[in-house]
Write a protein that holds these residues in place. Structure first.
Motif, PDB file in Angstrom:
ATOM      1  N   SER A   1       4.897  -1.432  -9.658  1.00 33.79           N
ATOM      2  CA  SER A   1       4.717  -1.320  -8.208  1.00 33.79           C
ATOM      3  C   SER A   1       5.019  -2.651  -7.523  1.00 33.79           C
ATOM      4  O   SER A   1       5.631  -2.687  -6.446  1.00 33.79           O
ATOM      5  CB  SER A   1       3.285  -0.874  -7.889  1.00 33.79           C
ATOM      6  OG  SER A   1       3.013   0.399  -8.441  1.00 33.79           O
TER       7      SER A   1
ATOM      8  N   THR B   1       3.719   5.697  -5.915  1.00 37.65           N
ATOM      9  CA  THR B   1       3.669   5.620  -7.376  1.00 37.65           C
ATOM     10  C   THR B   1       2.417   6.270  -7.964  1.00 37.65           C
ATOM     11  O   THR B   1       2.439   6.742  -9.106  1.00 37.65           O
ATOM     12  CB  THR B   1       3.745   4.156  -7.848  1.00 37.65           C
ATOM     13  OG1 THR B   1       2.660   3.405  -7.271  1.00 37.65           O
ATOM     14  CG2 THR B   1       5.065   3.529  -7.437  1.00 37.65           C
ATOM     15  N   PHE B   2       1.333   6.299  -7.195  1.00 41.04           N
ATOM     16  CA  PHE B   2       0.069   6.810  -7.748  1.00 41.04           C
ATOM     17  C   PHE B   2       0.180   8.221  -8.321  1.00 41.04           C
ATOM     18  O   PHE B   2      -0.297   8.474  -9.434  1.00 41.04           O
ATOM     19  CB  PHE B   2      -1.040   6.752  -6.688  1.00 41.04           C
ATOM     20  CG  PHE B   2      -2.340   7.334  -7.161  1.00 41.04           C
ATOM     21  CD1 PHE B   2      -3.204   6.579  -7.948  1.00 41.04           C
ATOM     22  CD2 PHE B   2      -2.696   8.645  -6.854  1.00 41.04           C
ATOM     23  CE1 PHE B   2      -4.398   7.121  -8.413  1.00 41.04           C
ATOM     24  CE2 PHE B   2      -3.884   9.197  -7.315  1.00 41.04           C
ATOM     25  CZ  PHE B   2      -4.736   8.422  -8.086  1.00 41.04           C
TER      26      PHE B   2
ATOM     27  N   PHE C   1       1.538   0.329 -13.868  1.00 37.45           N
ATOM     28  CA  PHE C   1       1.130   0.801 -12.539  1.00 37.45           C
ATOM     29  C   PHE C   1       1.078  -0.367 -11.555  1.00 37.45           C
ATOM     30  O   PHE C   1       1.475  -0.246 -10.396  1.00 37.45           O
ATOM     31  CB  PHE C   1      -0.227   1.497 -12.610  1.00 37.45           C
ATOM     32  CG  PHE C   1      -0.738   1.954 -11.269  1.00 37.45           C
ATOM     33  CD1 PHE C   1      -0.034   2.892 -10.528  1.00 37.45           C
ATOM     34  CD2 PHE C   1      -1.910   1.435 -10.741  1.00 37.45           C
ATOM     35  CE1 PHE C   1      -0.497   3.307  -9.286  1.00 37.45           C
ATOM     36  CE2 PHE C   1      -2.376   1.846  -9.503  1.00 37.45           C
ATOM     37  CZ  PHE C   1      -1.668   2.784  -8.774  1.00 37.45           C
TER      38      PHE C   1
ATOM     39  N   PHE D   1       1.783   8.191 -11.885  1.00 36.38           N
ATOM     40  CA  PHE D   1       0.913   7.691 -12.947  1.00 36.38           C
ATOM     41  C   PHE D   1      -0.307   8.592 -13.112  1.00 36.38           C
ATOM     42  O   PHE D   1      -0.854   8.700 -14.220  1.00 36.38           O
ATOM     43  CB  PHE D   1       0.499   6.250 -12.647  1.00 36.38           C
ATOM     44  CG  PHE D   1       1.597   5.256 -12.874  1.00 36.38           C
ATOM     45  CD1 PHE D   1       1.811   4.710 -14.128  1.00 36.38           C
ATOM     46  CD2 PHE D   1       2.438   4.883 -11.847  1.00 36.38           C
ATOM     47  CE1 PHE D   1       2.835   3.805 -14.352  1.00 36.38           C
ATOM     48  CE2 PHE D   1       3.467   3.978 -12.053  1.00 36.38           C
ATOM     49  CZ  PHE D   1       3.665   3.435 -13.312  1.00 36.38           C
ATOM     50  N   ALA D   2      -0.733   9.254 -12.029  1.00 34.81           N
ATOM     51  CA  ALA D   2      -1.847  10.199 -12.136  1.00 34.81           C
ATOM     52  C   ALA D   2      -1.468  11.383 -13.024  1.00 34.81           C
ATOM     53  O   ALA D   2      -2.300  11.883 -13.802  1.00 34.81           O
ATOM     54  CB  ALA D   2      -2.264  10.680 -10.751  1.00 34.81           C
TER      55      ALA D   2
ATOM     56  N   GLN E   1       0.823  -1.204   0.000  1.00 34.30           N
ATOM     57  CA  GLN E   1       0.000   0.000   0.000  1.00 34.30           C
ATOM     58  C   GLN E   1       0.860   1.258   0.000  1.00 34.30           C
ATOM     59  O   GLN E   1       0.546   2.240  -0.684  1.00 34.30           O
ATOM     60  CB  GLN E   1      -0.920  -0.009   1.217  1.00 34.30           C
ATOM     61  CG  GLN E   1      -1.848   1.195   1.270  1.00 34.30           C
ATOM     62  CD  GLN E   1      -2.742   1.179   2.499  1.00 34.30           C
ATOM     63  OE1 GLN E   1      -2.645   0.286   3.332  1.00 34.30           O
ATOM     64  NE2 GLN E   1      -3.608   2.170   2.618  1.00 34.30           N
TER      65      GLN E   1
ATOM     66  N   PHE F   1       2.138   1.927  -3.514  1.00 37.31           N
ATOM     67  CA  PHE F   1       1.093   2.507  -4.345  1.00 37.31           C
ATOM     68  C   PHE F   1       0.877   3.984  -4.024  1.00 37.31           C
ATOM     69  O   PHE F   1       0.601   4.791  -4.918  1.00 37.31           O
ATOM     70  CB  PHE F   1      -0.215   1.738  -4.182  1.00 37.31           C
ATOM     71  CG  PHE F   1      -0.312   0.501  -5.019  1.00 37.31           C
ATOM     72  CD1 PHE F   1      -0.157   0.549  -6.392  1.00 37.31           C
ATOM     73  CD2 PHE F   1      -0.560  -0.727  -4.438  1.00 37.31           C
ATOM     74  CE1 PHE F   1      -0.238  -0.585  -7.176  1.00 37.31           C
ATOM     75  CE2 PHE F   1      -0.648  -1.876  -5.208  1.00 37.31           C
ATOM     76  CZ  PHE F   1      -0.489  -1.802  -6.577  1.00 37.31           C
ATOM     77  N   LEU F   2       0.992   4.336  -2.755  1.00 35.69           N
ATOM     78  CA  LEU F   2       0.822   5.736  -2.369  1.00 35.69           C
ATOM     79  C   LEU F   2       1.905   6.624  -2.987  1.00 35.69           C
ATOM     80  O   LEU F   2       1.666   7.795  -3.292  1.00 35.69           O
ATOM     81  CB  LEU F   2       0.847   5.861  -0.841  1.00 35.69           C
ATOM     82  CG  LEU F   2      -0.356   5.289  -0.091  1.00 35.69           C
ATOM     83  CD1 LEU F   2      -0.151   5.394   1.414  1.00 35.69           C
ATOM     84  CD2 LEU F   2      -1.647   5.999  -0.497  1.00 35.69           C
TER      85      LEU F   2
END
Length: 322
Positions: free
Chosen positions: A314, A8-9, A310, A12-13, A2, A5-6
């Motif tokens: 990750s 990498t997000f 993504f 990718f956003a 998690q 992802f926080l």
């Protein structure tokens, strides 16, 4: 996972924001070359220079990592061409398919993303991969593409043309200058250093936004235009090679080299594999278009690999990060 992802997000956003901005014409398509030019000629060279200048020279000149990545790049090219060179896919399209399989998006995406995730330790593996892909991998693929029927330029002339393109590309020069500054302990004067820092800091968001805009433009002007690409088995195959096989190959060749006595650190090898796990470079469709290859096919591979990375990248970070 998690936590990864926080981190990498947002990256990718930003790619998604650029894609949507171009797709819905908030950003006009004719403005994209200007963004691309800013990143390529100003922001990214400053990032690379600062990155190289702040990295110990022995980390930038790691022969074990260099040879490992080069061998893997050559294997990726050979395997991809062997798998795709059939039917309607000739040498030109097979060569650019190989380039998009072996060339990760280490500049526009990898540098800001990996620095945020790993920190300065990723400098050596990242700059080594960029140097090999821009100078060697790209030149080989352009030379192989000249085998296409009707080409009269010849391999030697194609290689010369590719090297000339490298010579006017500011990114290799930024790496060289940064390495020289590291080796000589050279520091830029205060005002000039501040200028370089400002441009470098602007590079990450602009580069990621530009990736999305370039992908949207490729889809709108090539995939949806007058050059439709037929459904082909090789698109998912090449995406799999890029996102999964490439990083596993780097690890495999690296561990074999370590077993044979090569002086390669396990941590730098893992970081090099993370670079290989990045999606395909976003500049390959523009290069394939310049050589009249099937740009729609290449753009699909870049778009699909970027979307899927993504999850795959990750996951690789969770597995490989020190």
């Amino acid at each position: 996972m998690q936590q990864i992802f926080l981190v990498t997000f947002p990256f990718f956003a930003l790619v998604l924001c650029g894609y949507l901005a171009a797709r819905f014409k908030v950003l006009q398509l004719d403005a994209i070359p200007g963004l691309n030019g800013f990143v390529l000629y100003f922001a990214l060279p400053c990032m690379l220079y600062r990155f190289g200048a702040s990295t110990p020279i022995d980390k930038l000149l790691d022969p074990g990592l260099f040879i490992t990545y080069l061998i893997c790049a050559l294997i990726m090219l050979g395997v991809t061409i062997a798998v795709t060179l059939r039917g309607r896919i000739g040498w030109k399209d097979a060569s650019f398919g190989a380039l998009v399989a072996a060339f990760p998006n280490s500049g526009f995406m990898g540098m800001p993303l990996l620095i945020a995730l790993i920190g300065p330790a990723v400098a050596g593996p990242l700059l080594i991969s960029i140097s090999i892909d821009m100078v060697i991998t790209s030149s080989i693929c352009i030379a192989l593409a000249s085998r296409s029927a009707g080409e009269s330029q010849g391999v030697v002339k194609s290689i010369t043309s590719a090297l000339k393109r490298v010579a006017v590309n500011p990114l290799p020069w930024a790496i060289l200058l940064g390495g020289a500054a590291s080796a000589t302990n050279f520091n830029l004067p205060g005002p000039l250093r501040d200028t370089v820092d400002m441009l470098a800091d602007a590079g990450s968001p602009t580069a990621l936004f530009t990736i999305g805009a370039v992908l949207a433009r490729s889809q709108m002007t090539v995939l949806g235009g007058s050059m439709p690409t037929a459904r082909r088995f090789d698109i998912p195959v090449i995406v799999t090679l890029k996102l999964l096989i490439h990083p596993l190959l780097v690890l495999g060749i690296g561990y074999i080299a370590i077993a044979l006595g090569a002086d390669i650190g396990v941590v730098p090898l893992g970081l090099l594999a993370l670079v290989a796990a990045l999606p395909s470079a976003s500049n390959v469709p523009m290069l394939s278009e310049r050589f009249n290859a099937d740009t729609g096919r290449v753009a699909k591979i870049v778009l699909l690999s970027t979307a899927l990375s993504f999850l795959t990248f990750s996951s690789a970070v969770v597995w490989l990060s020190p």
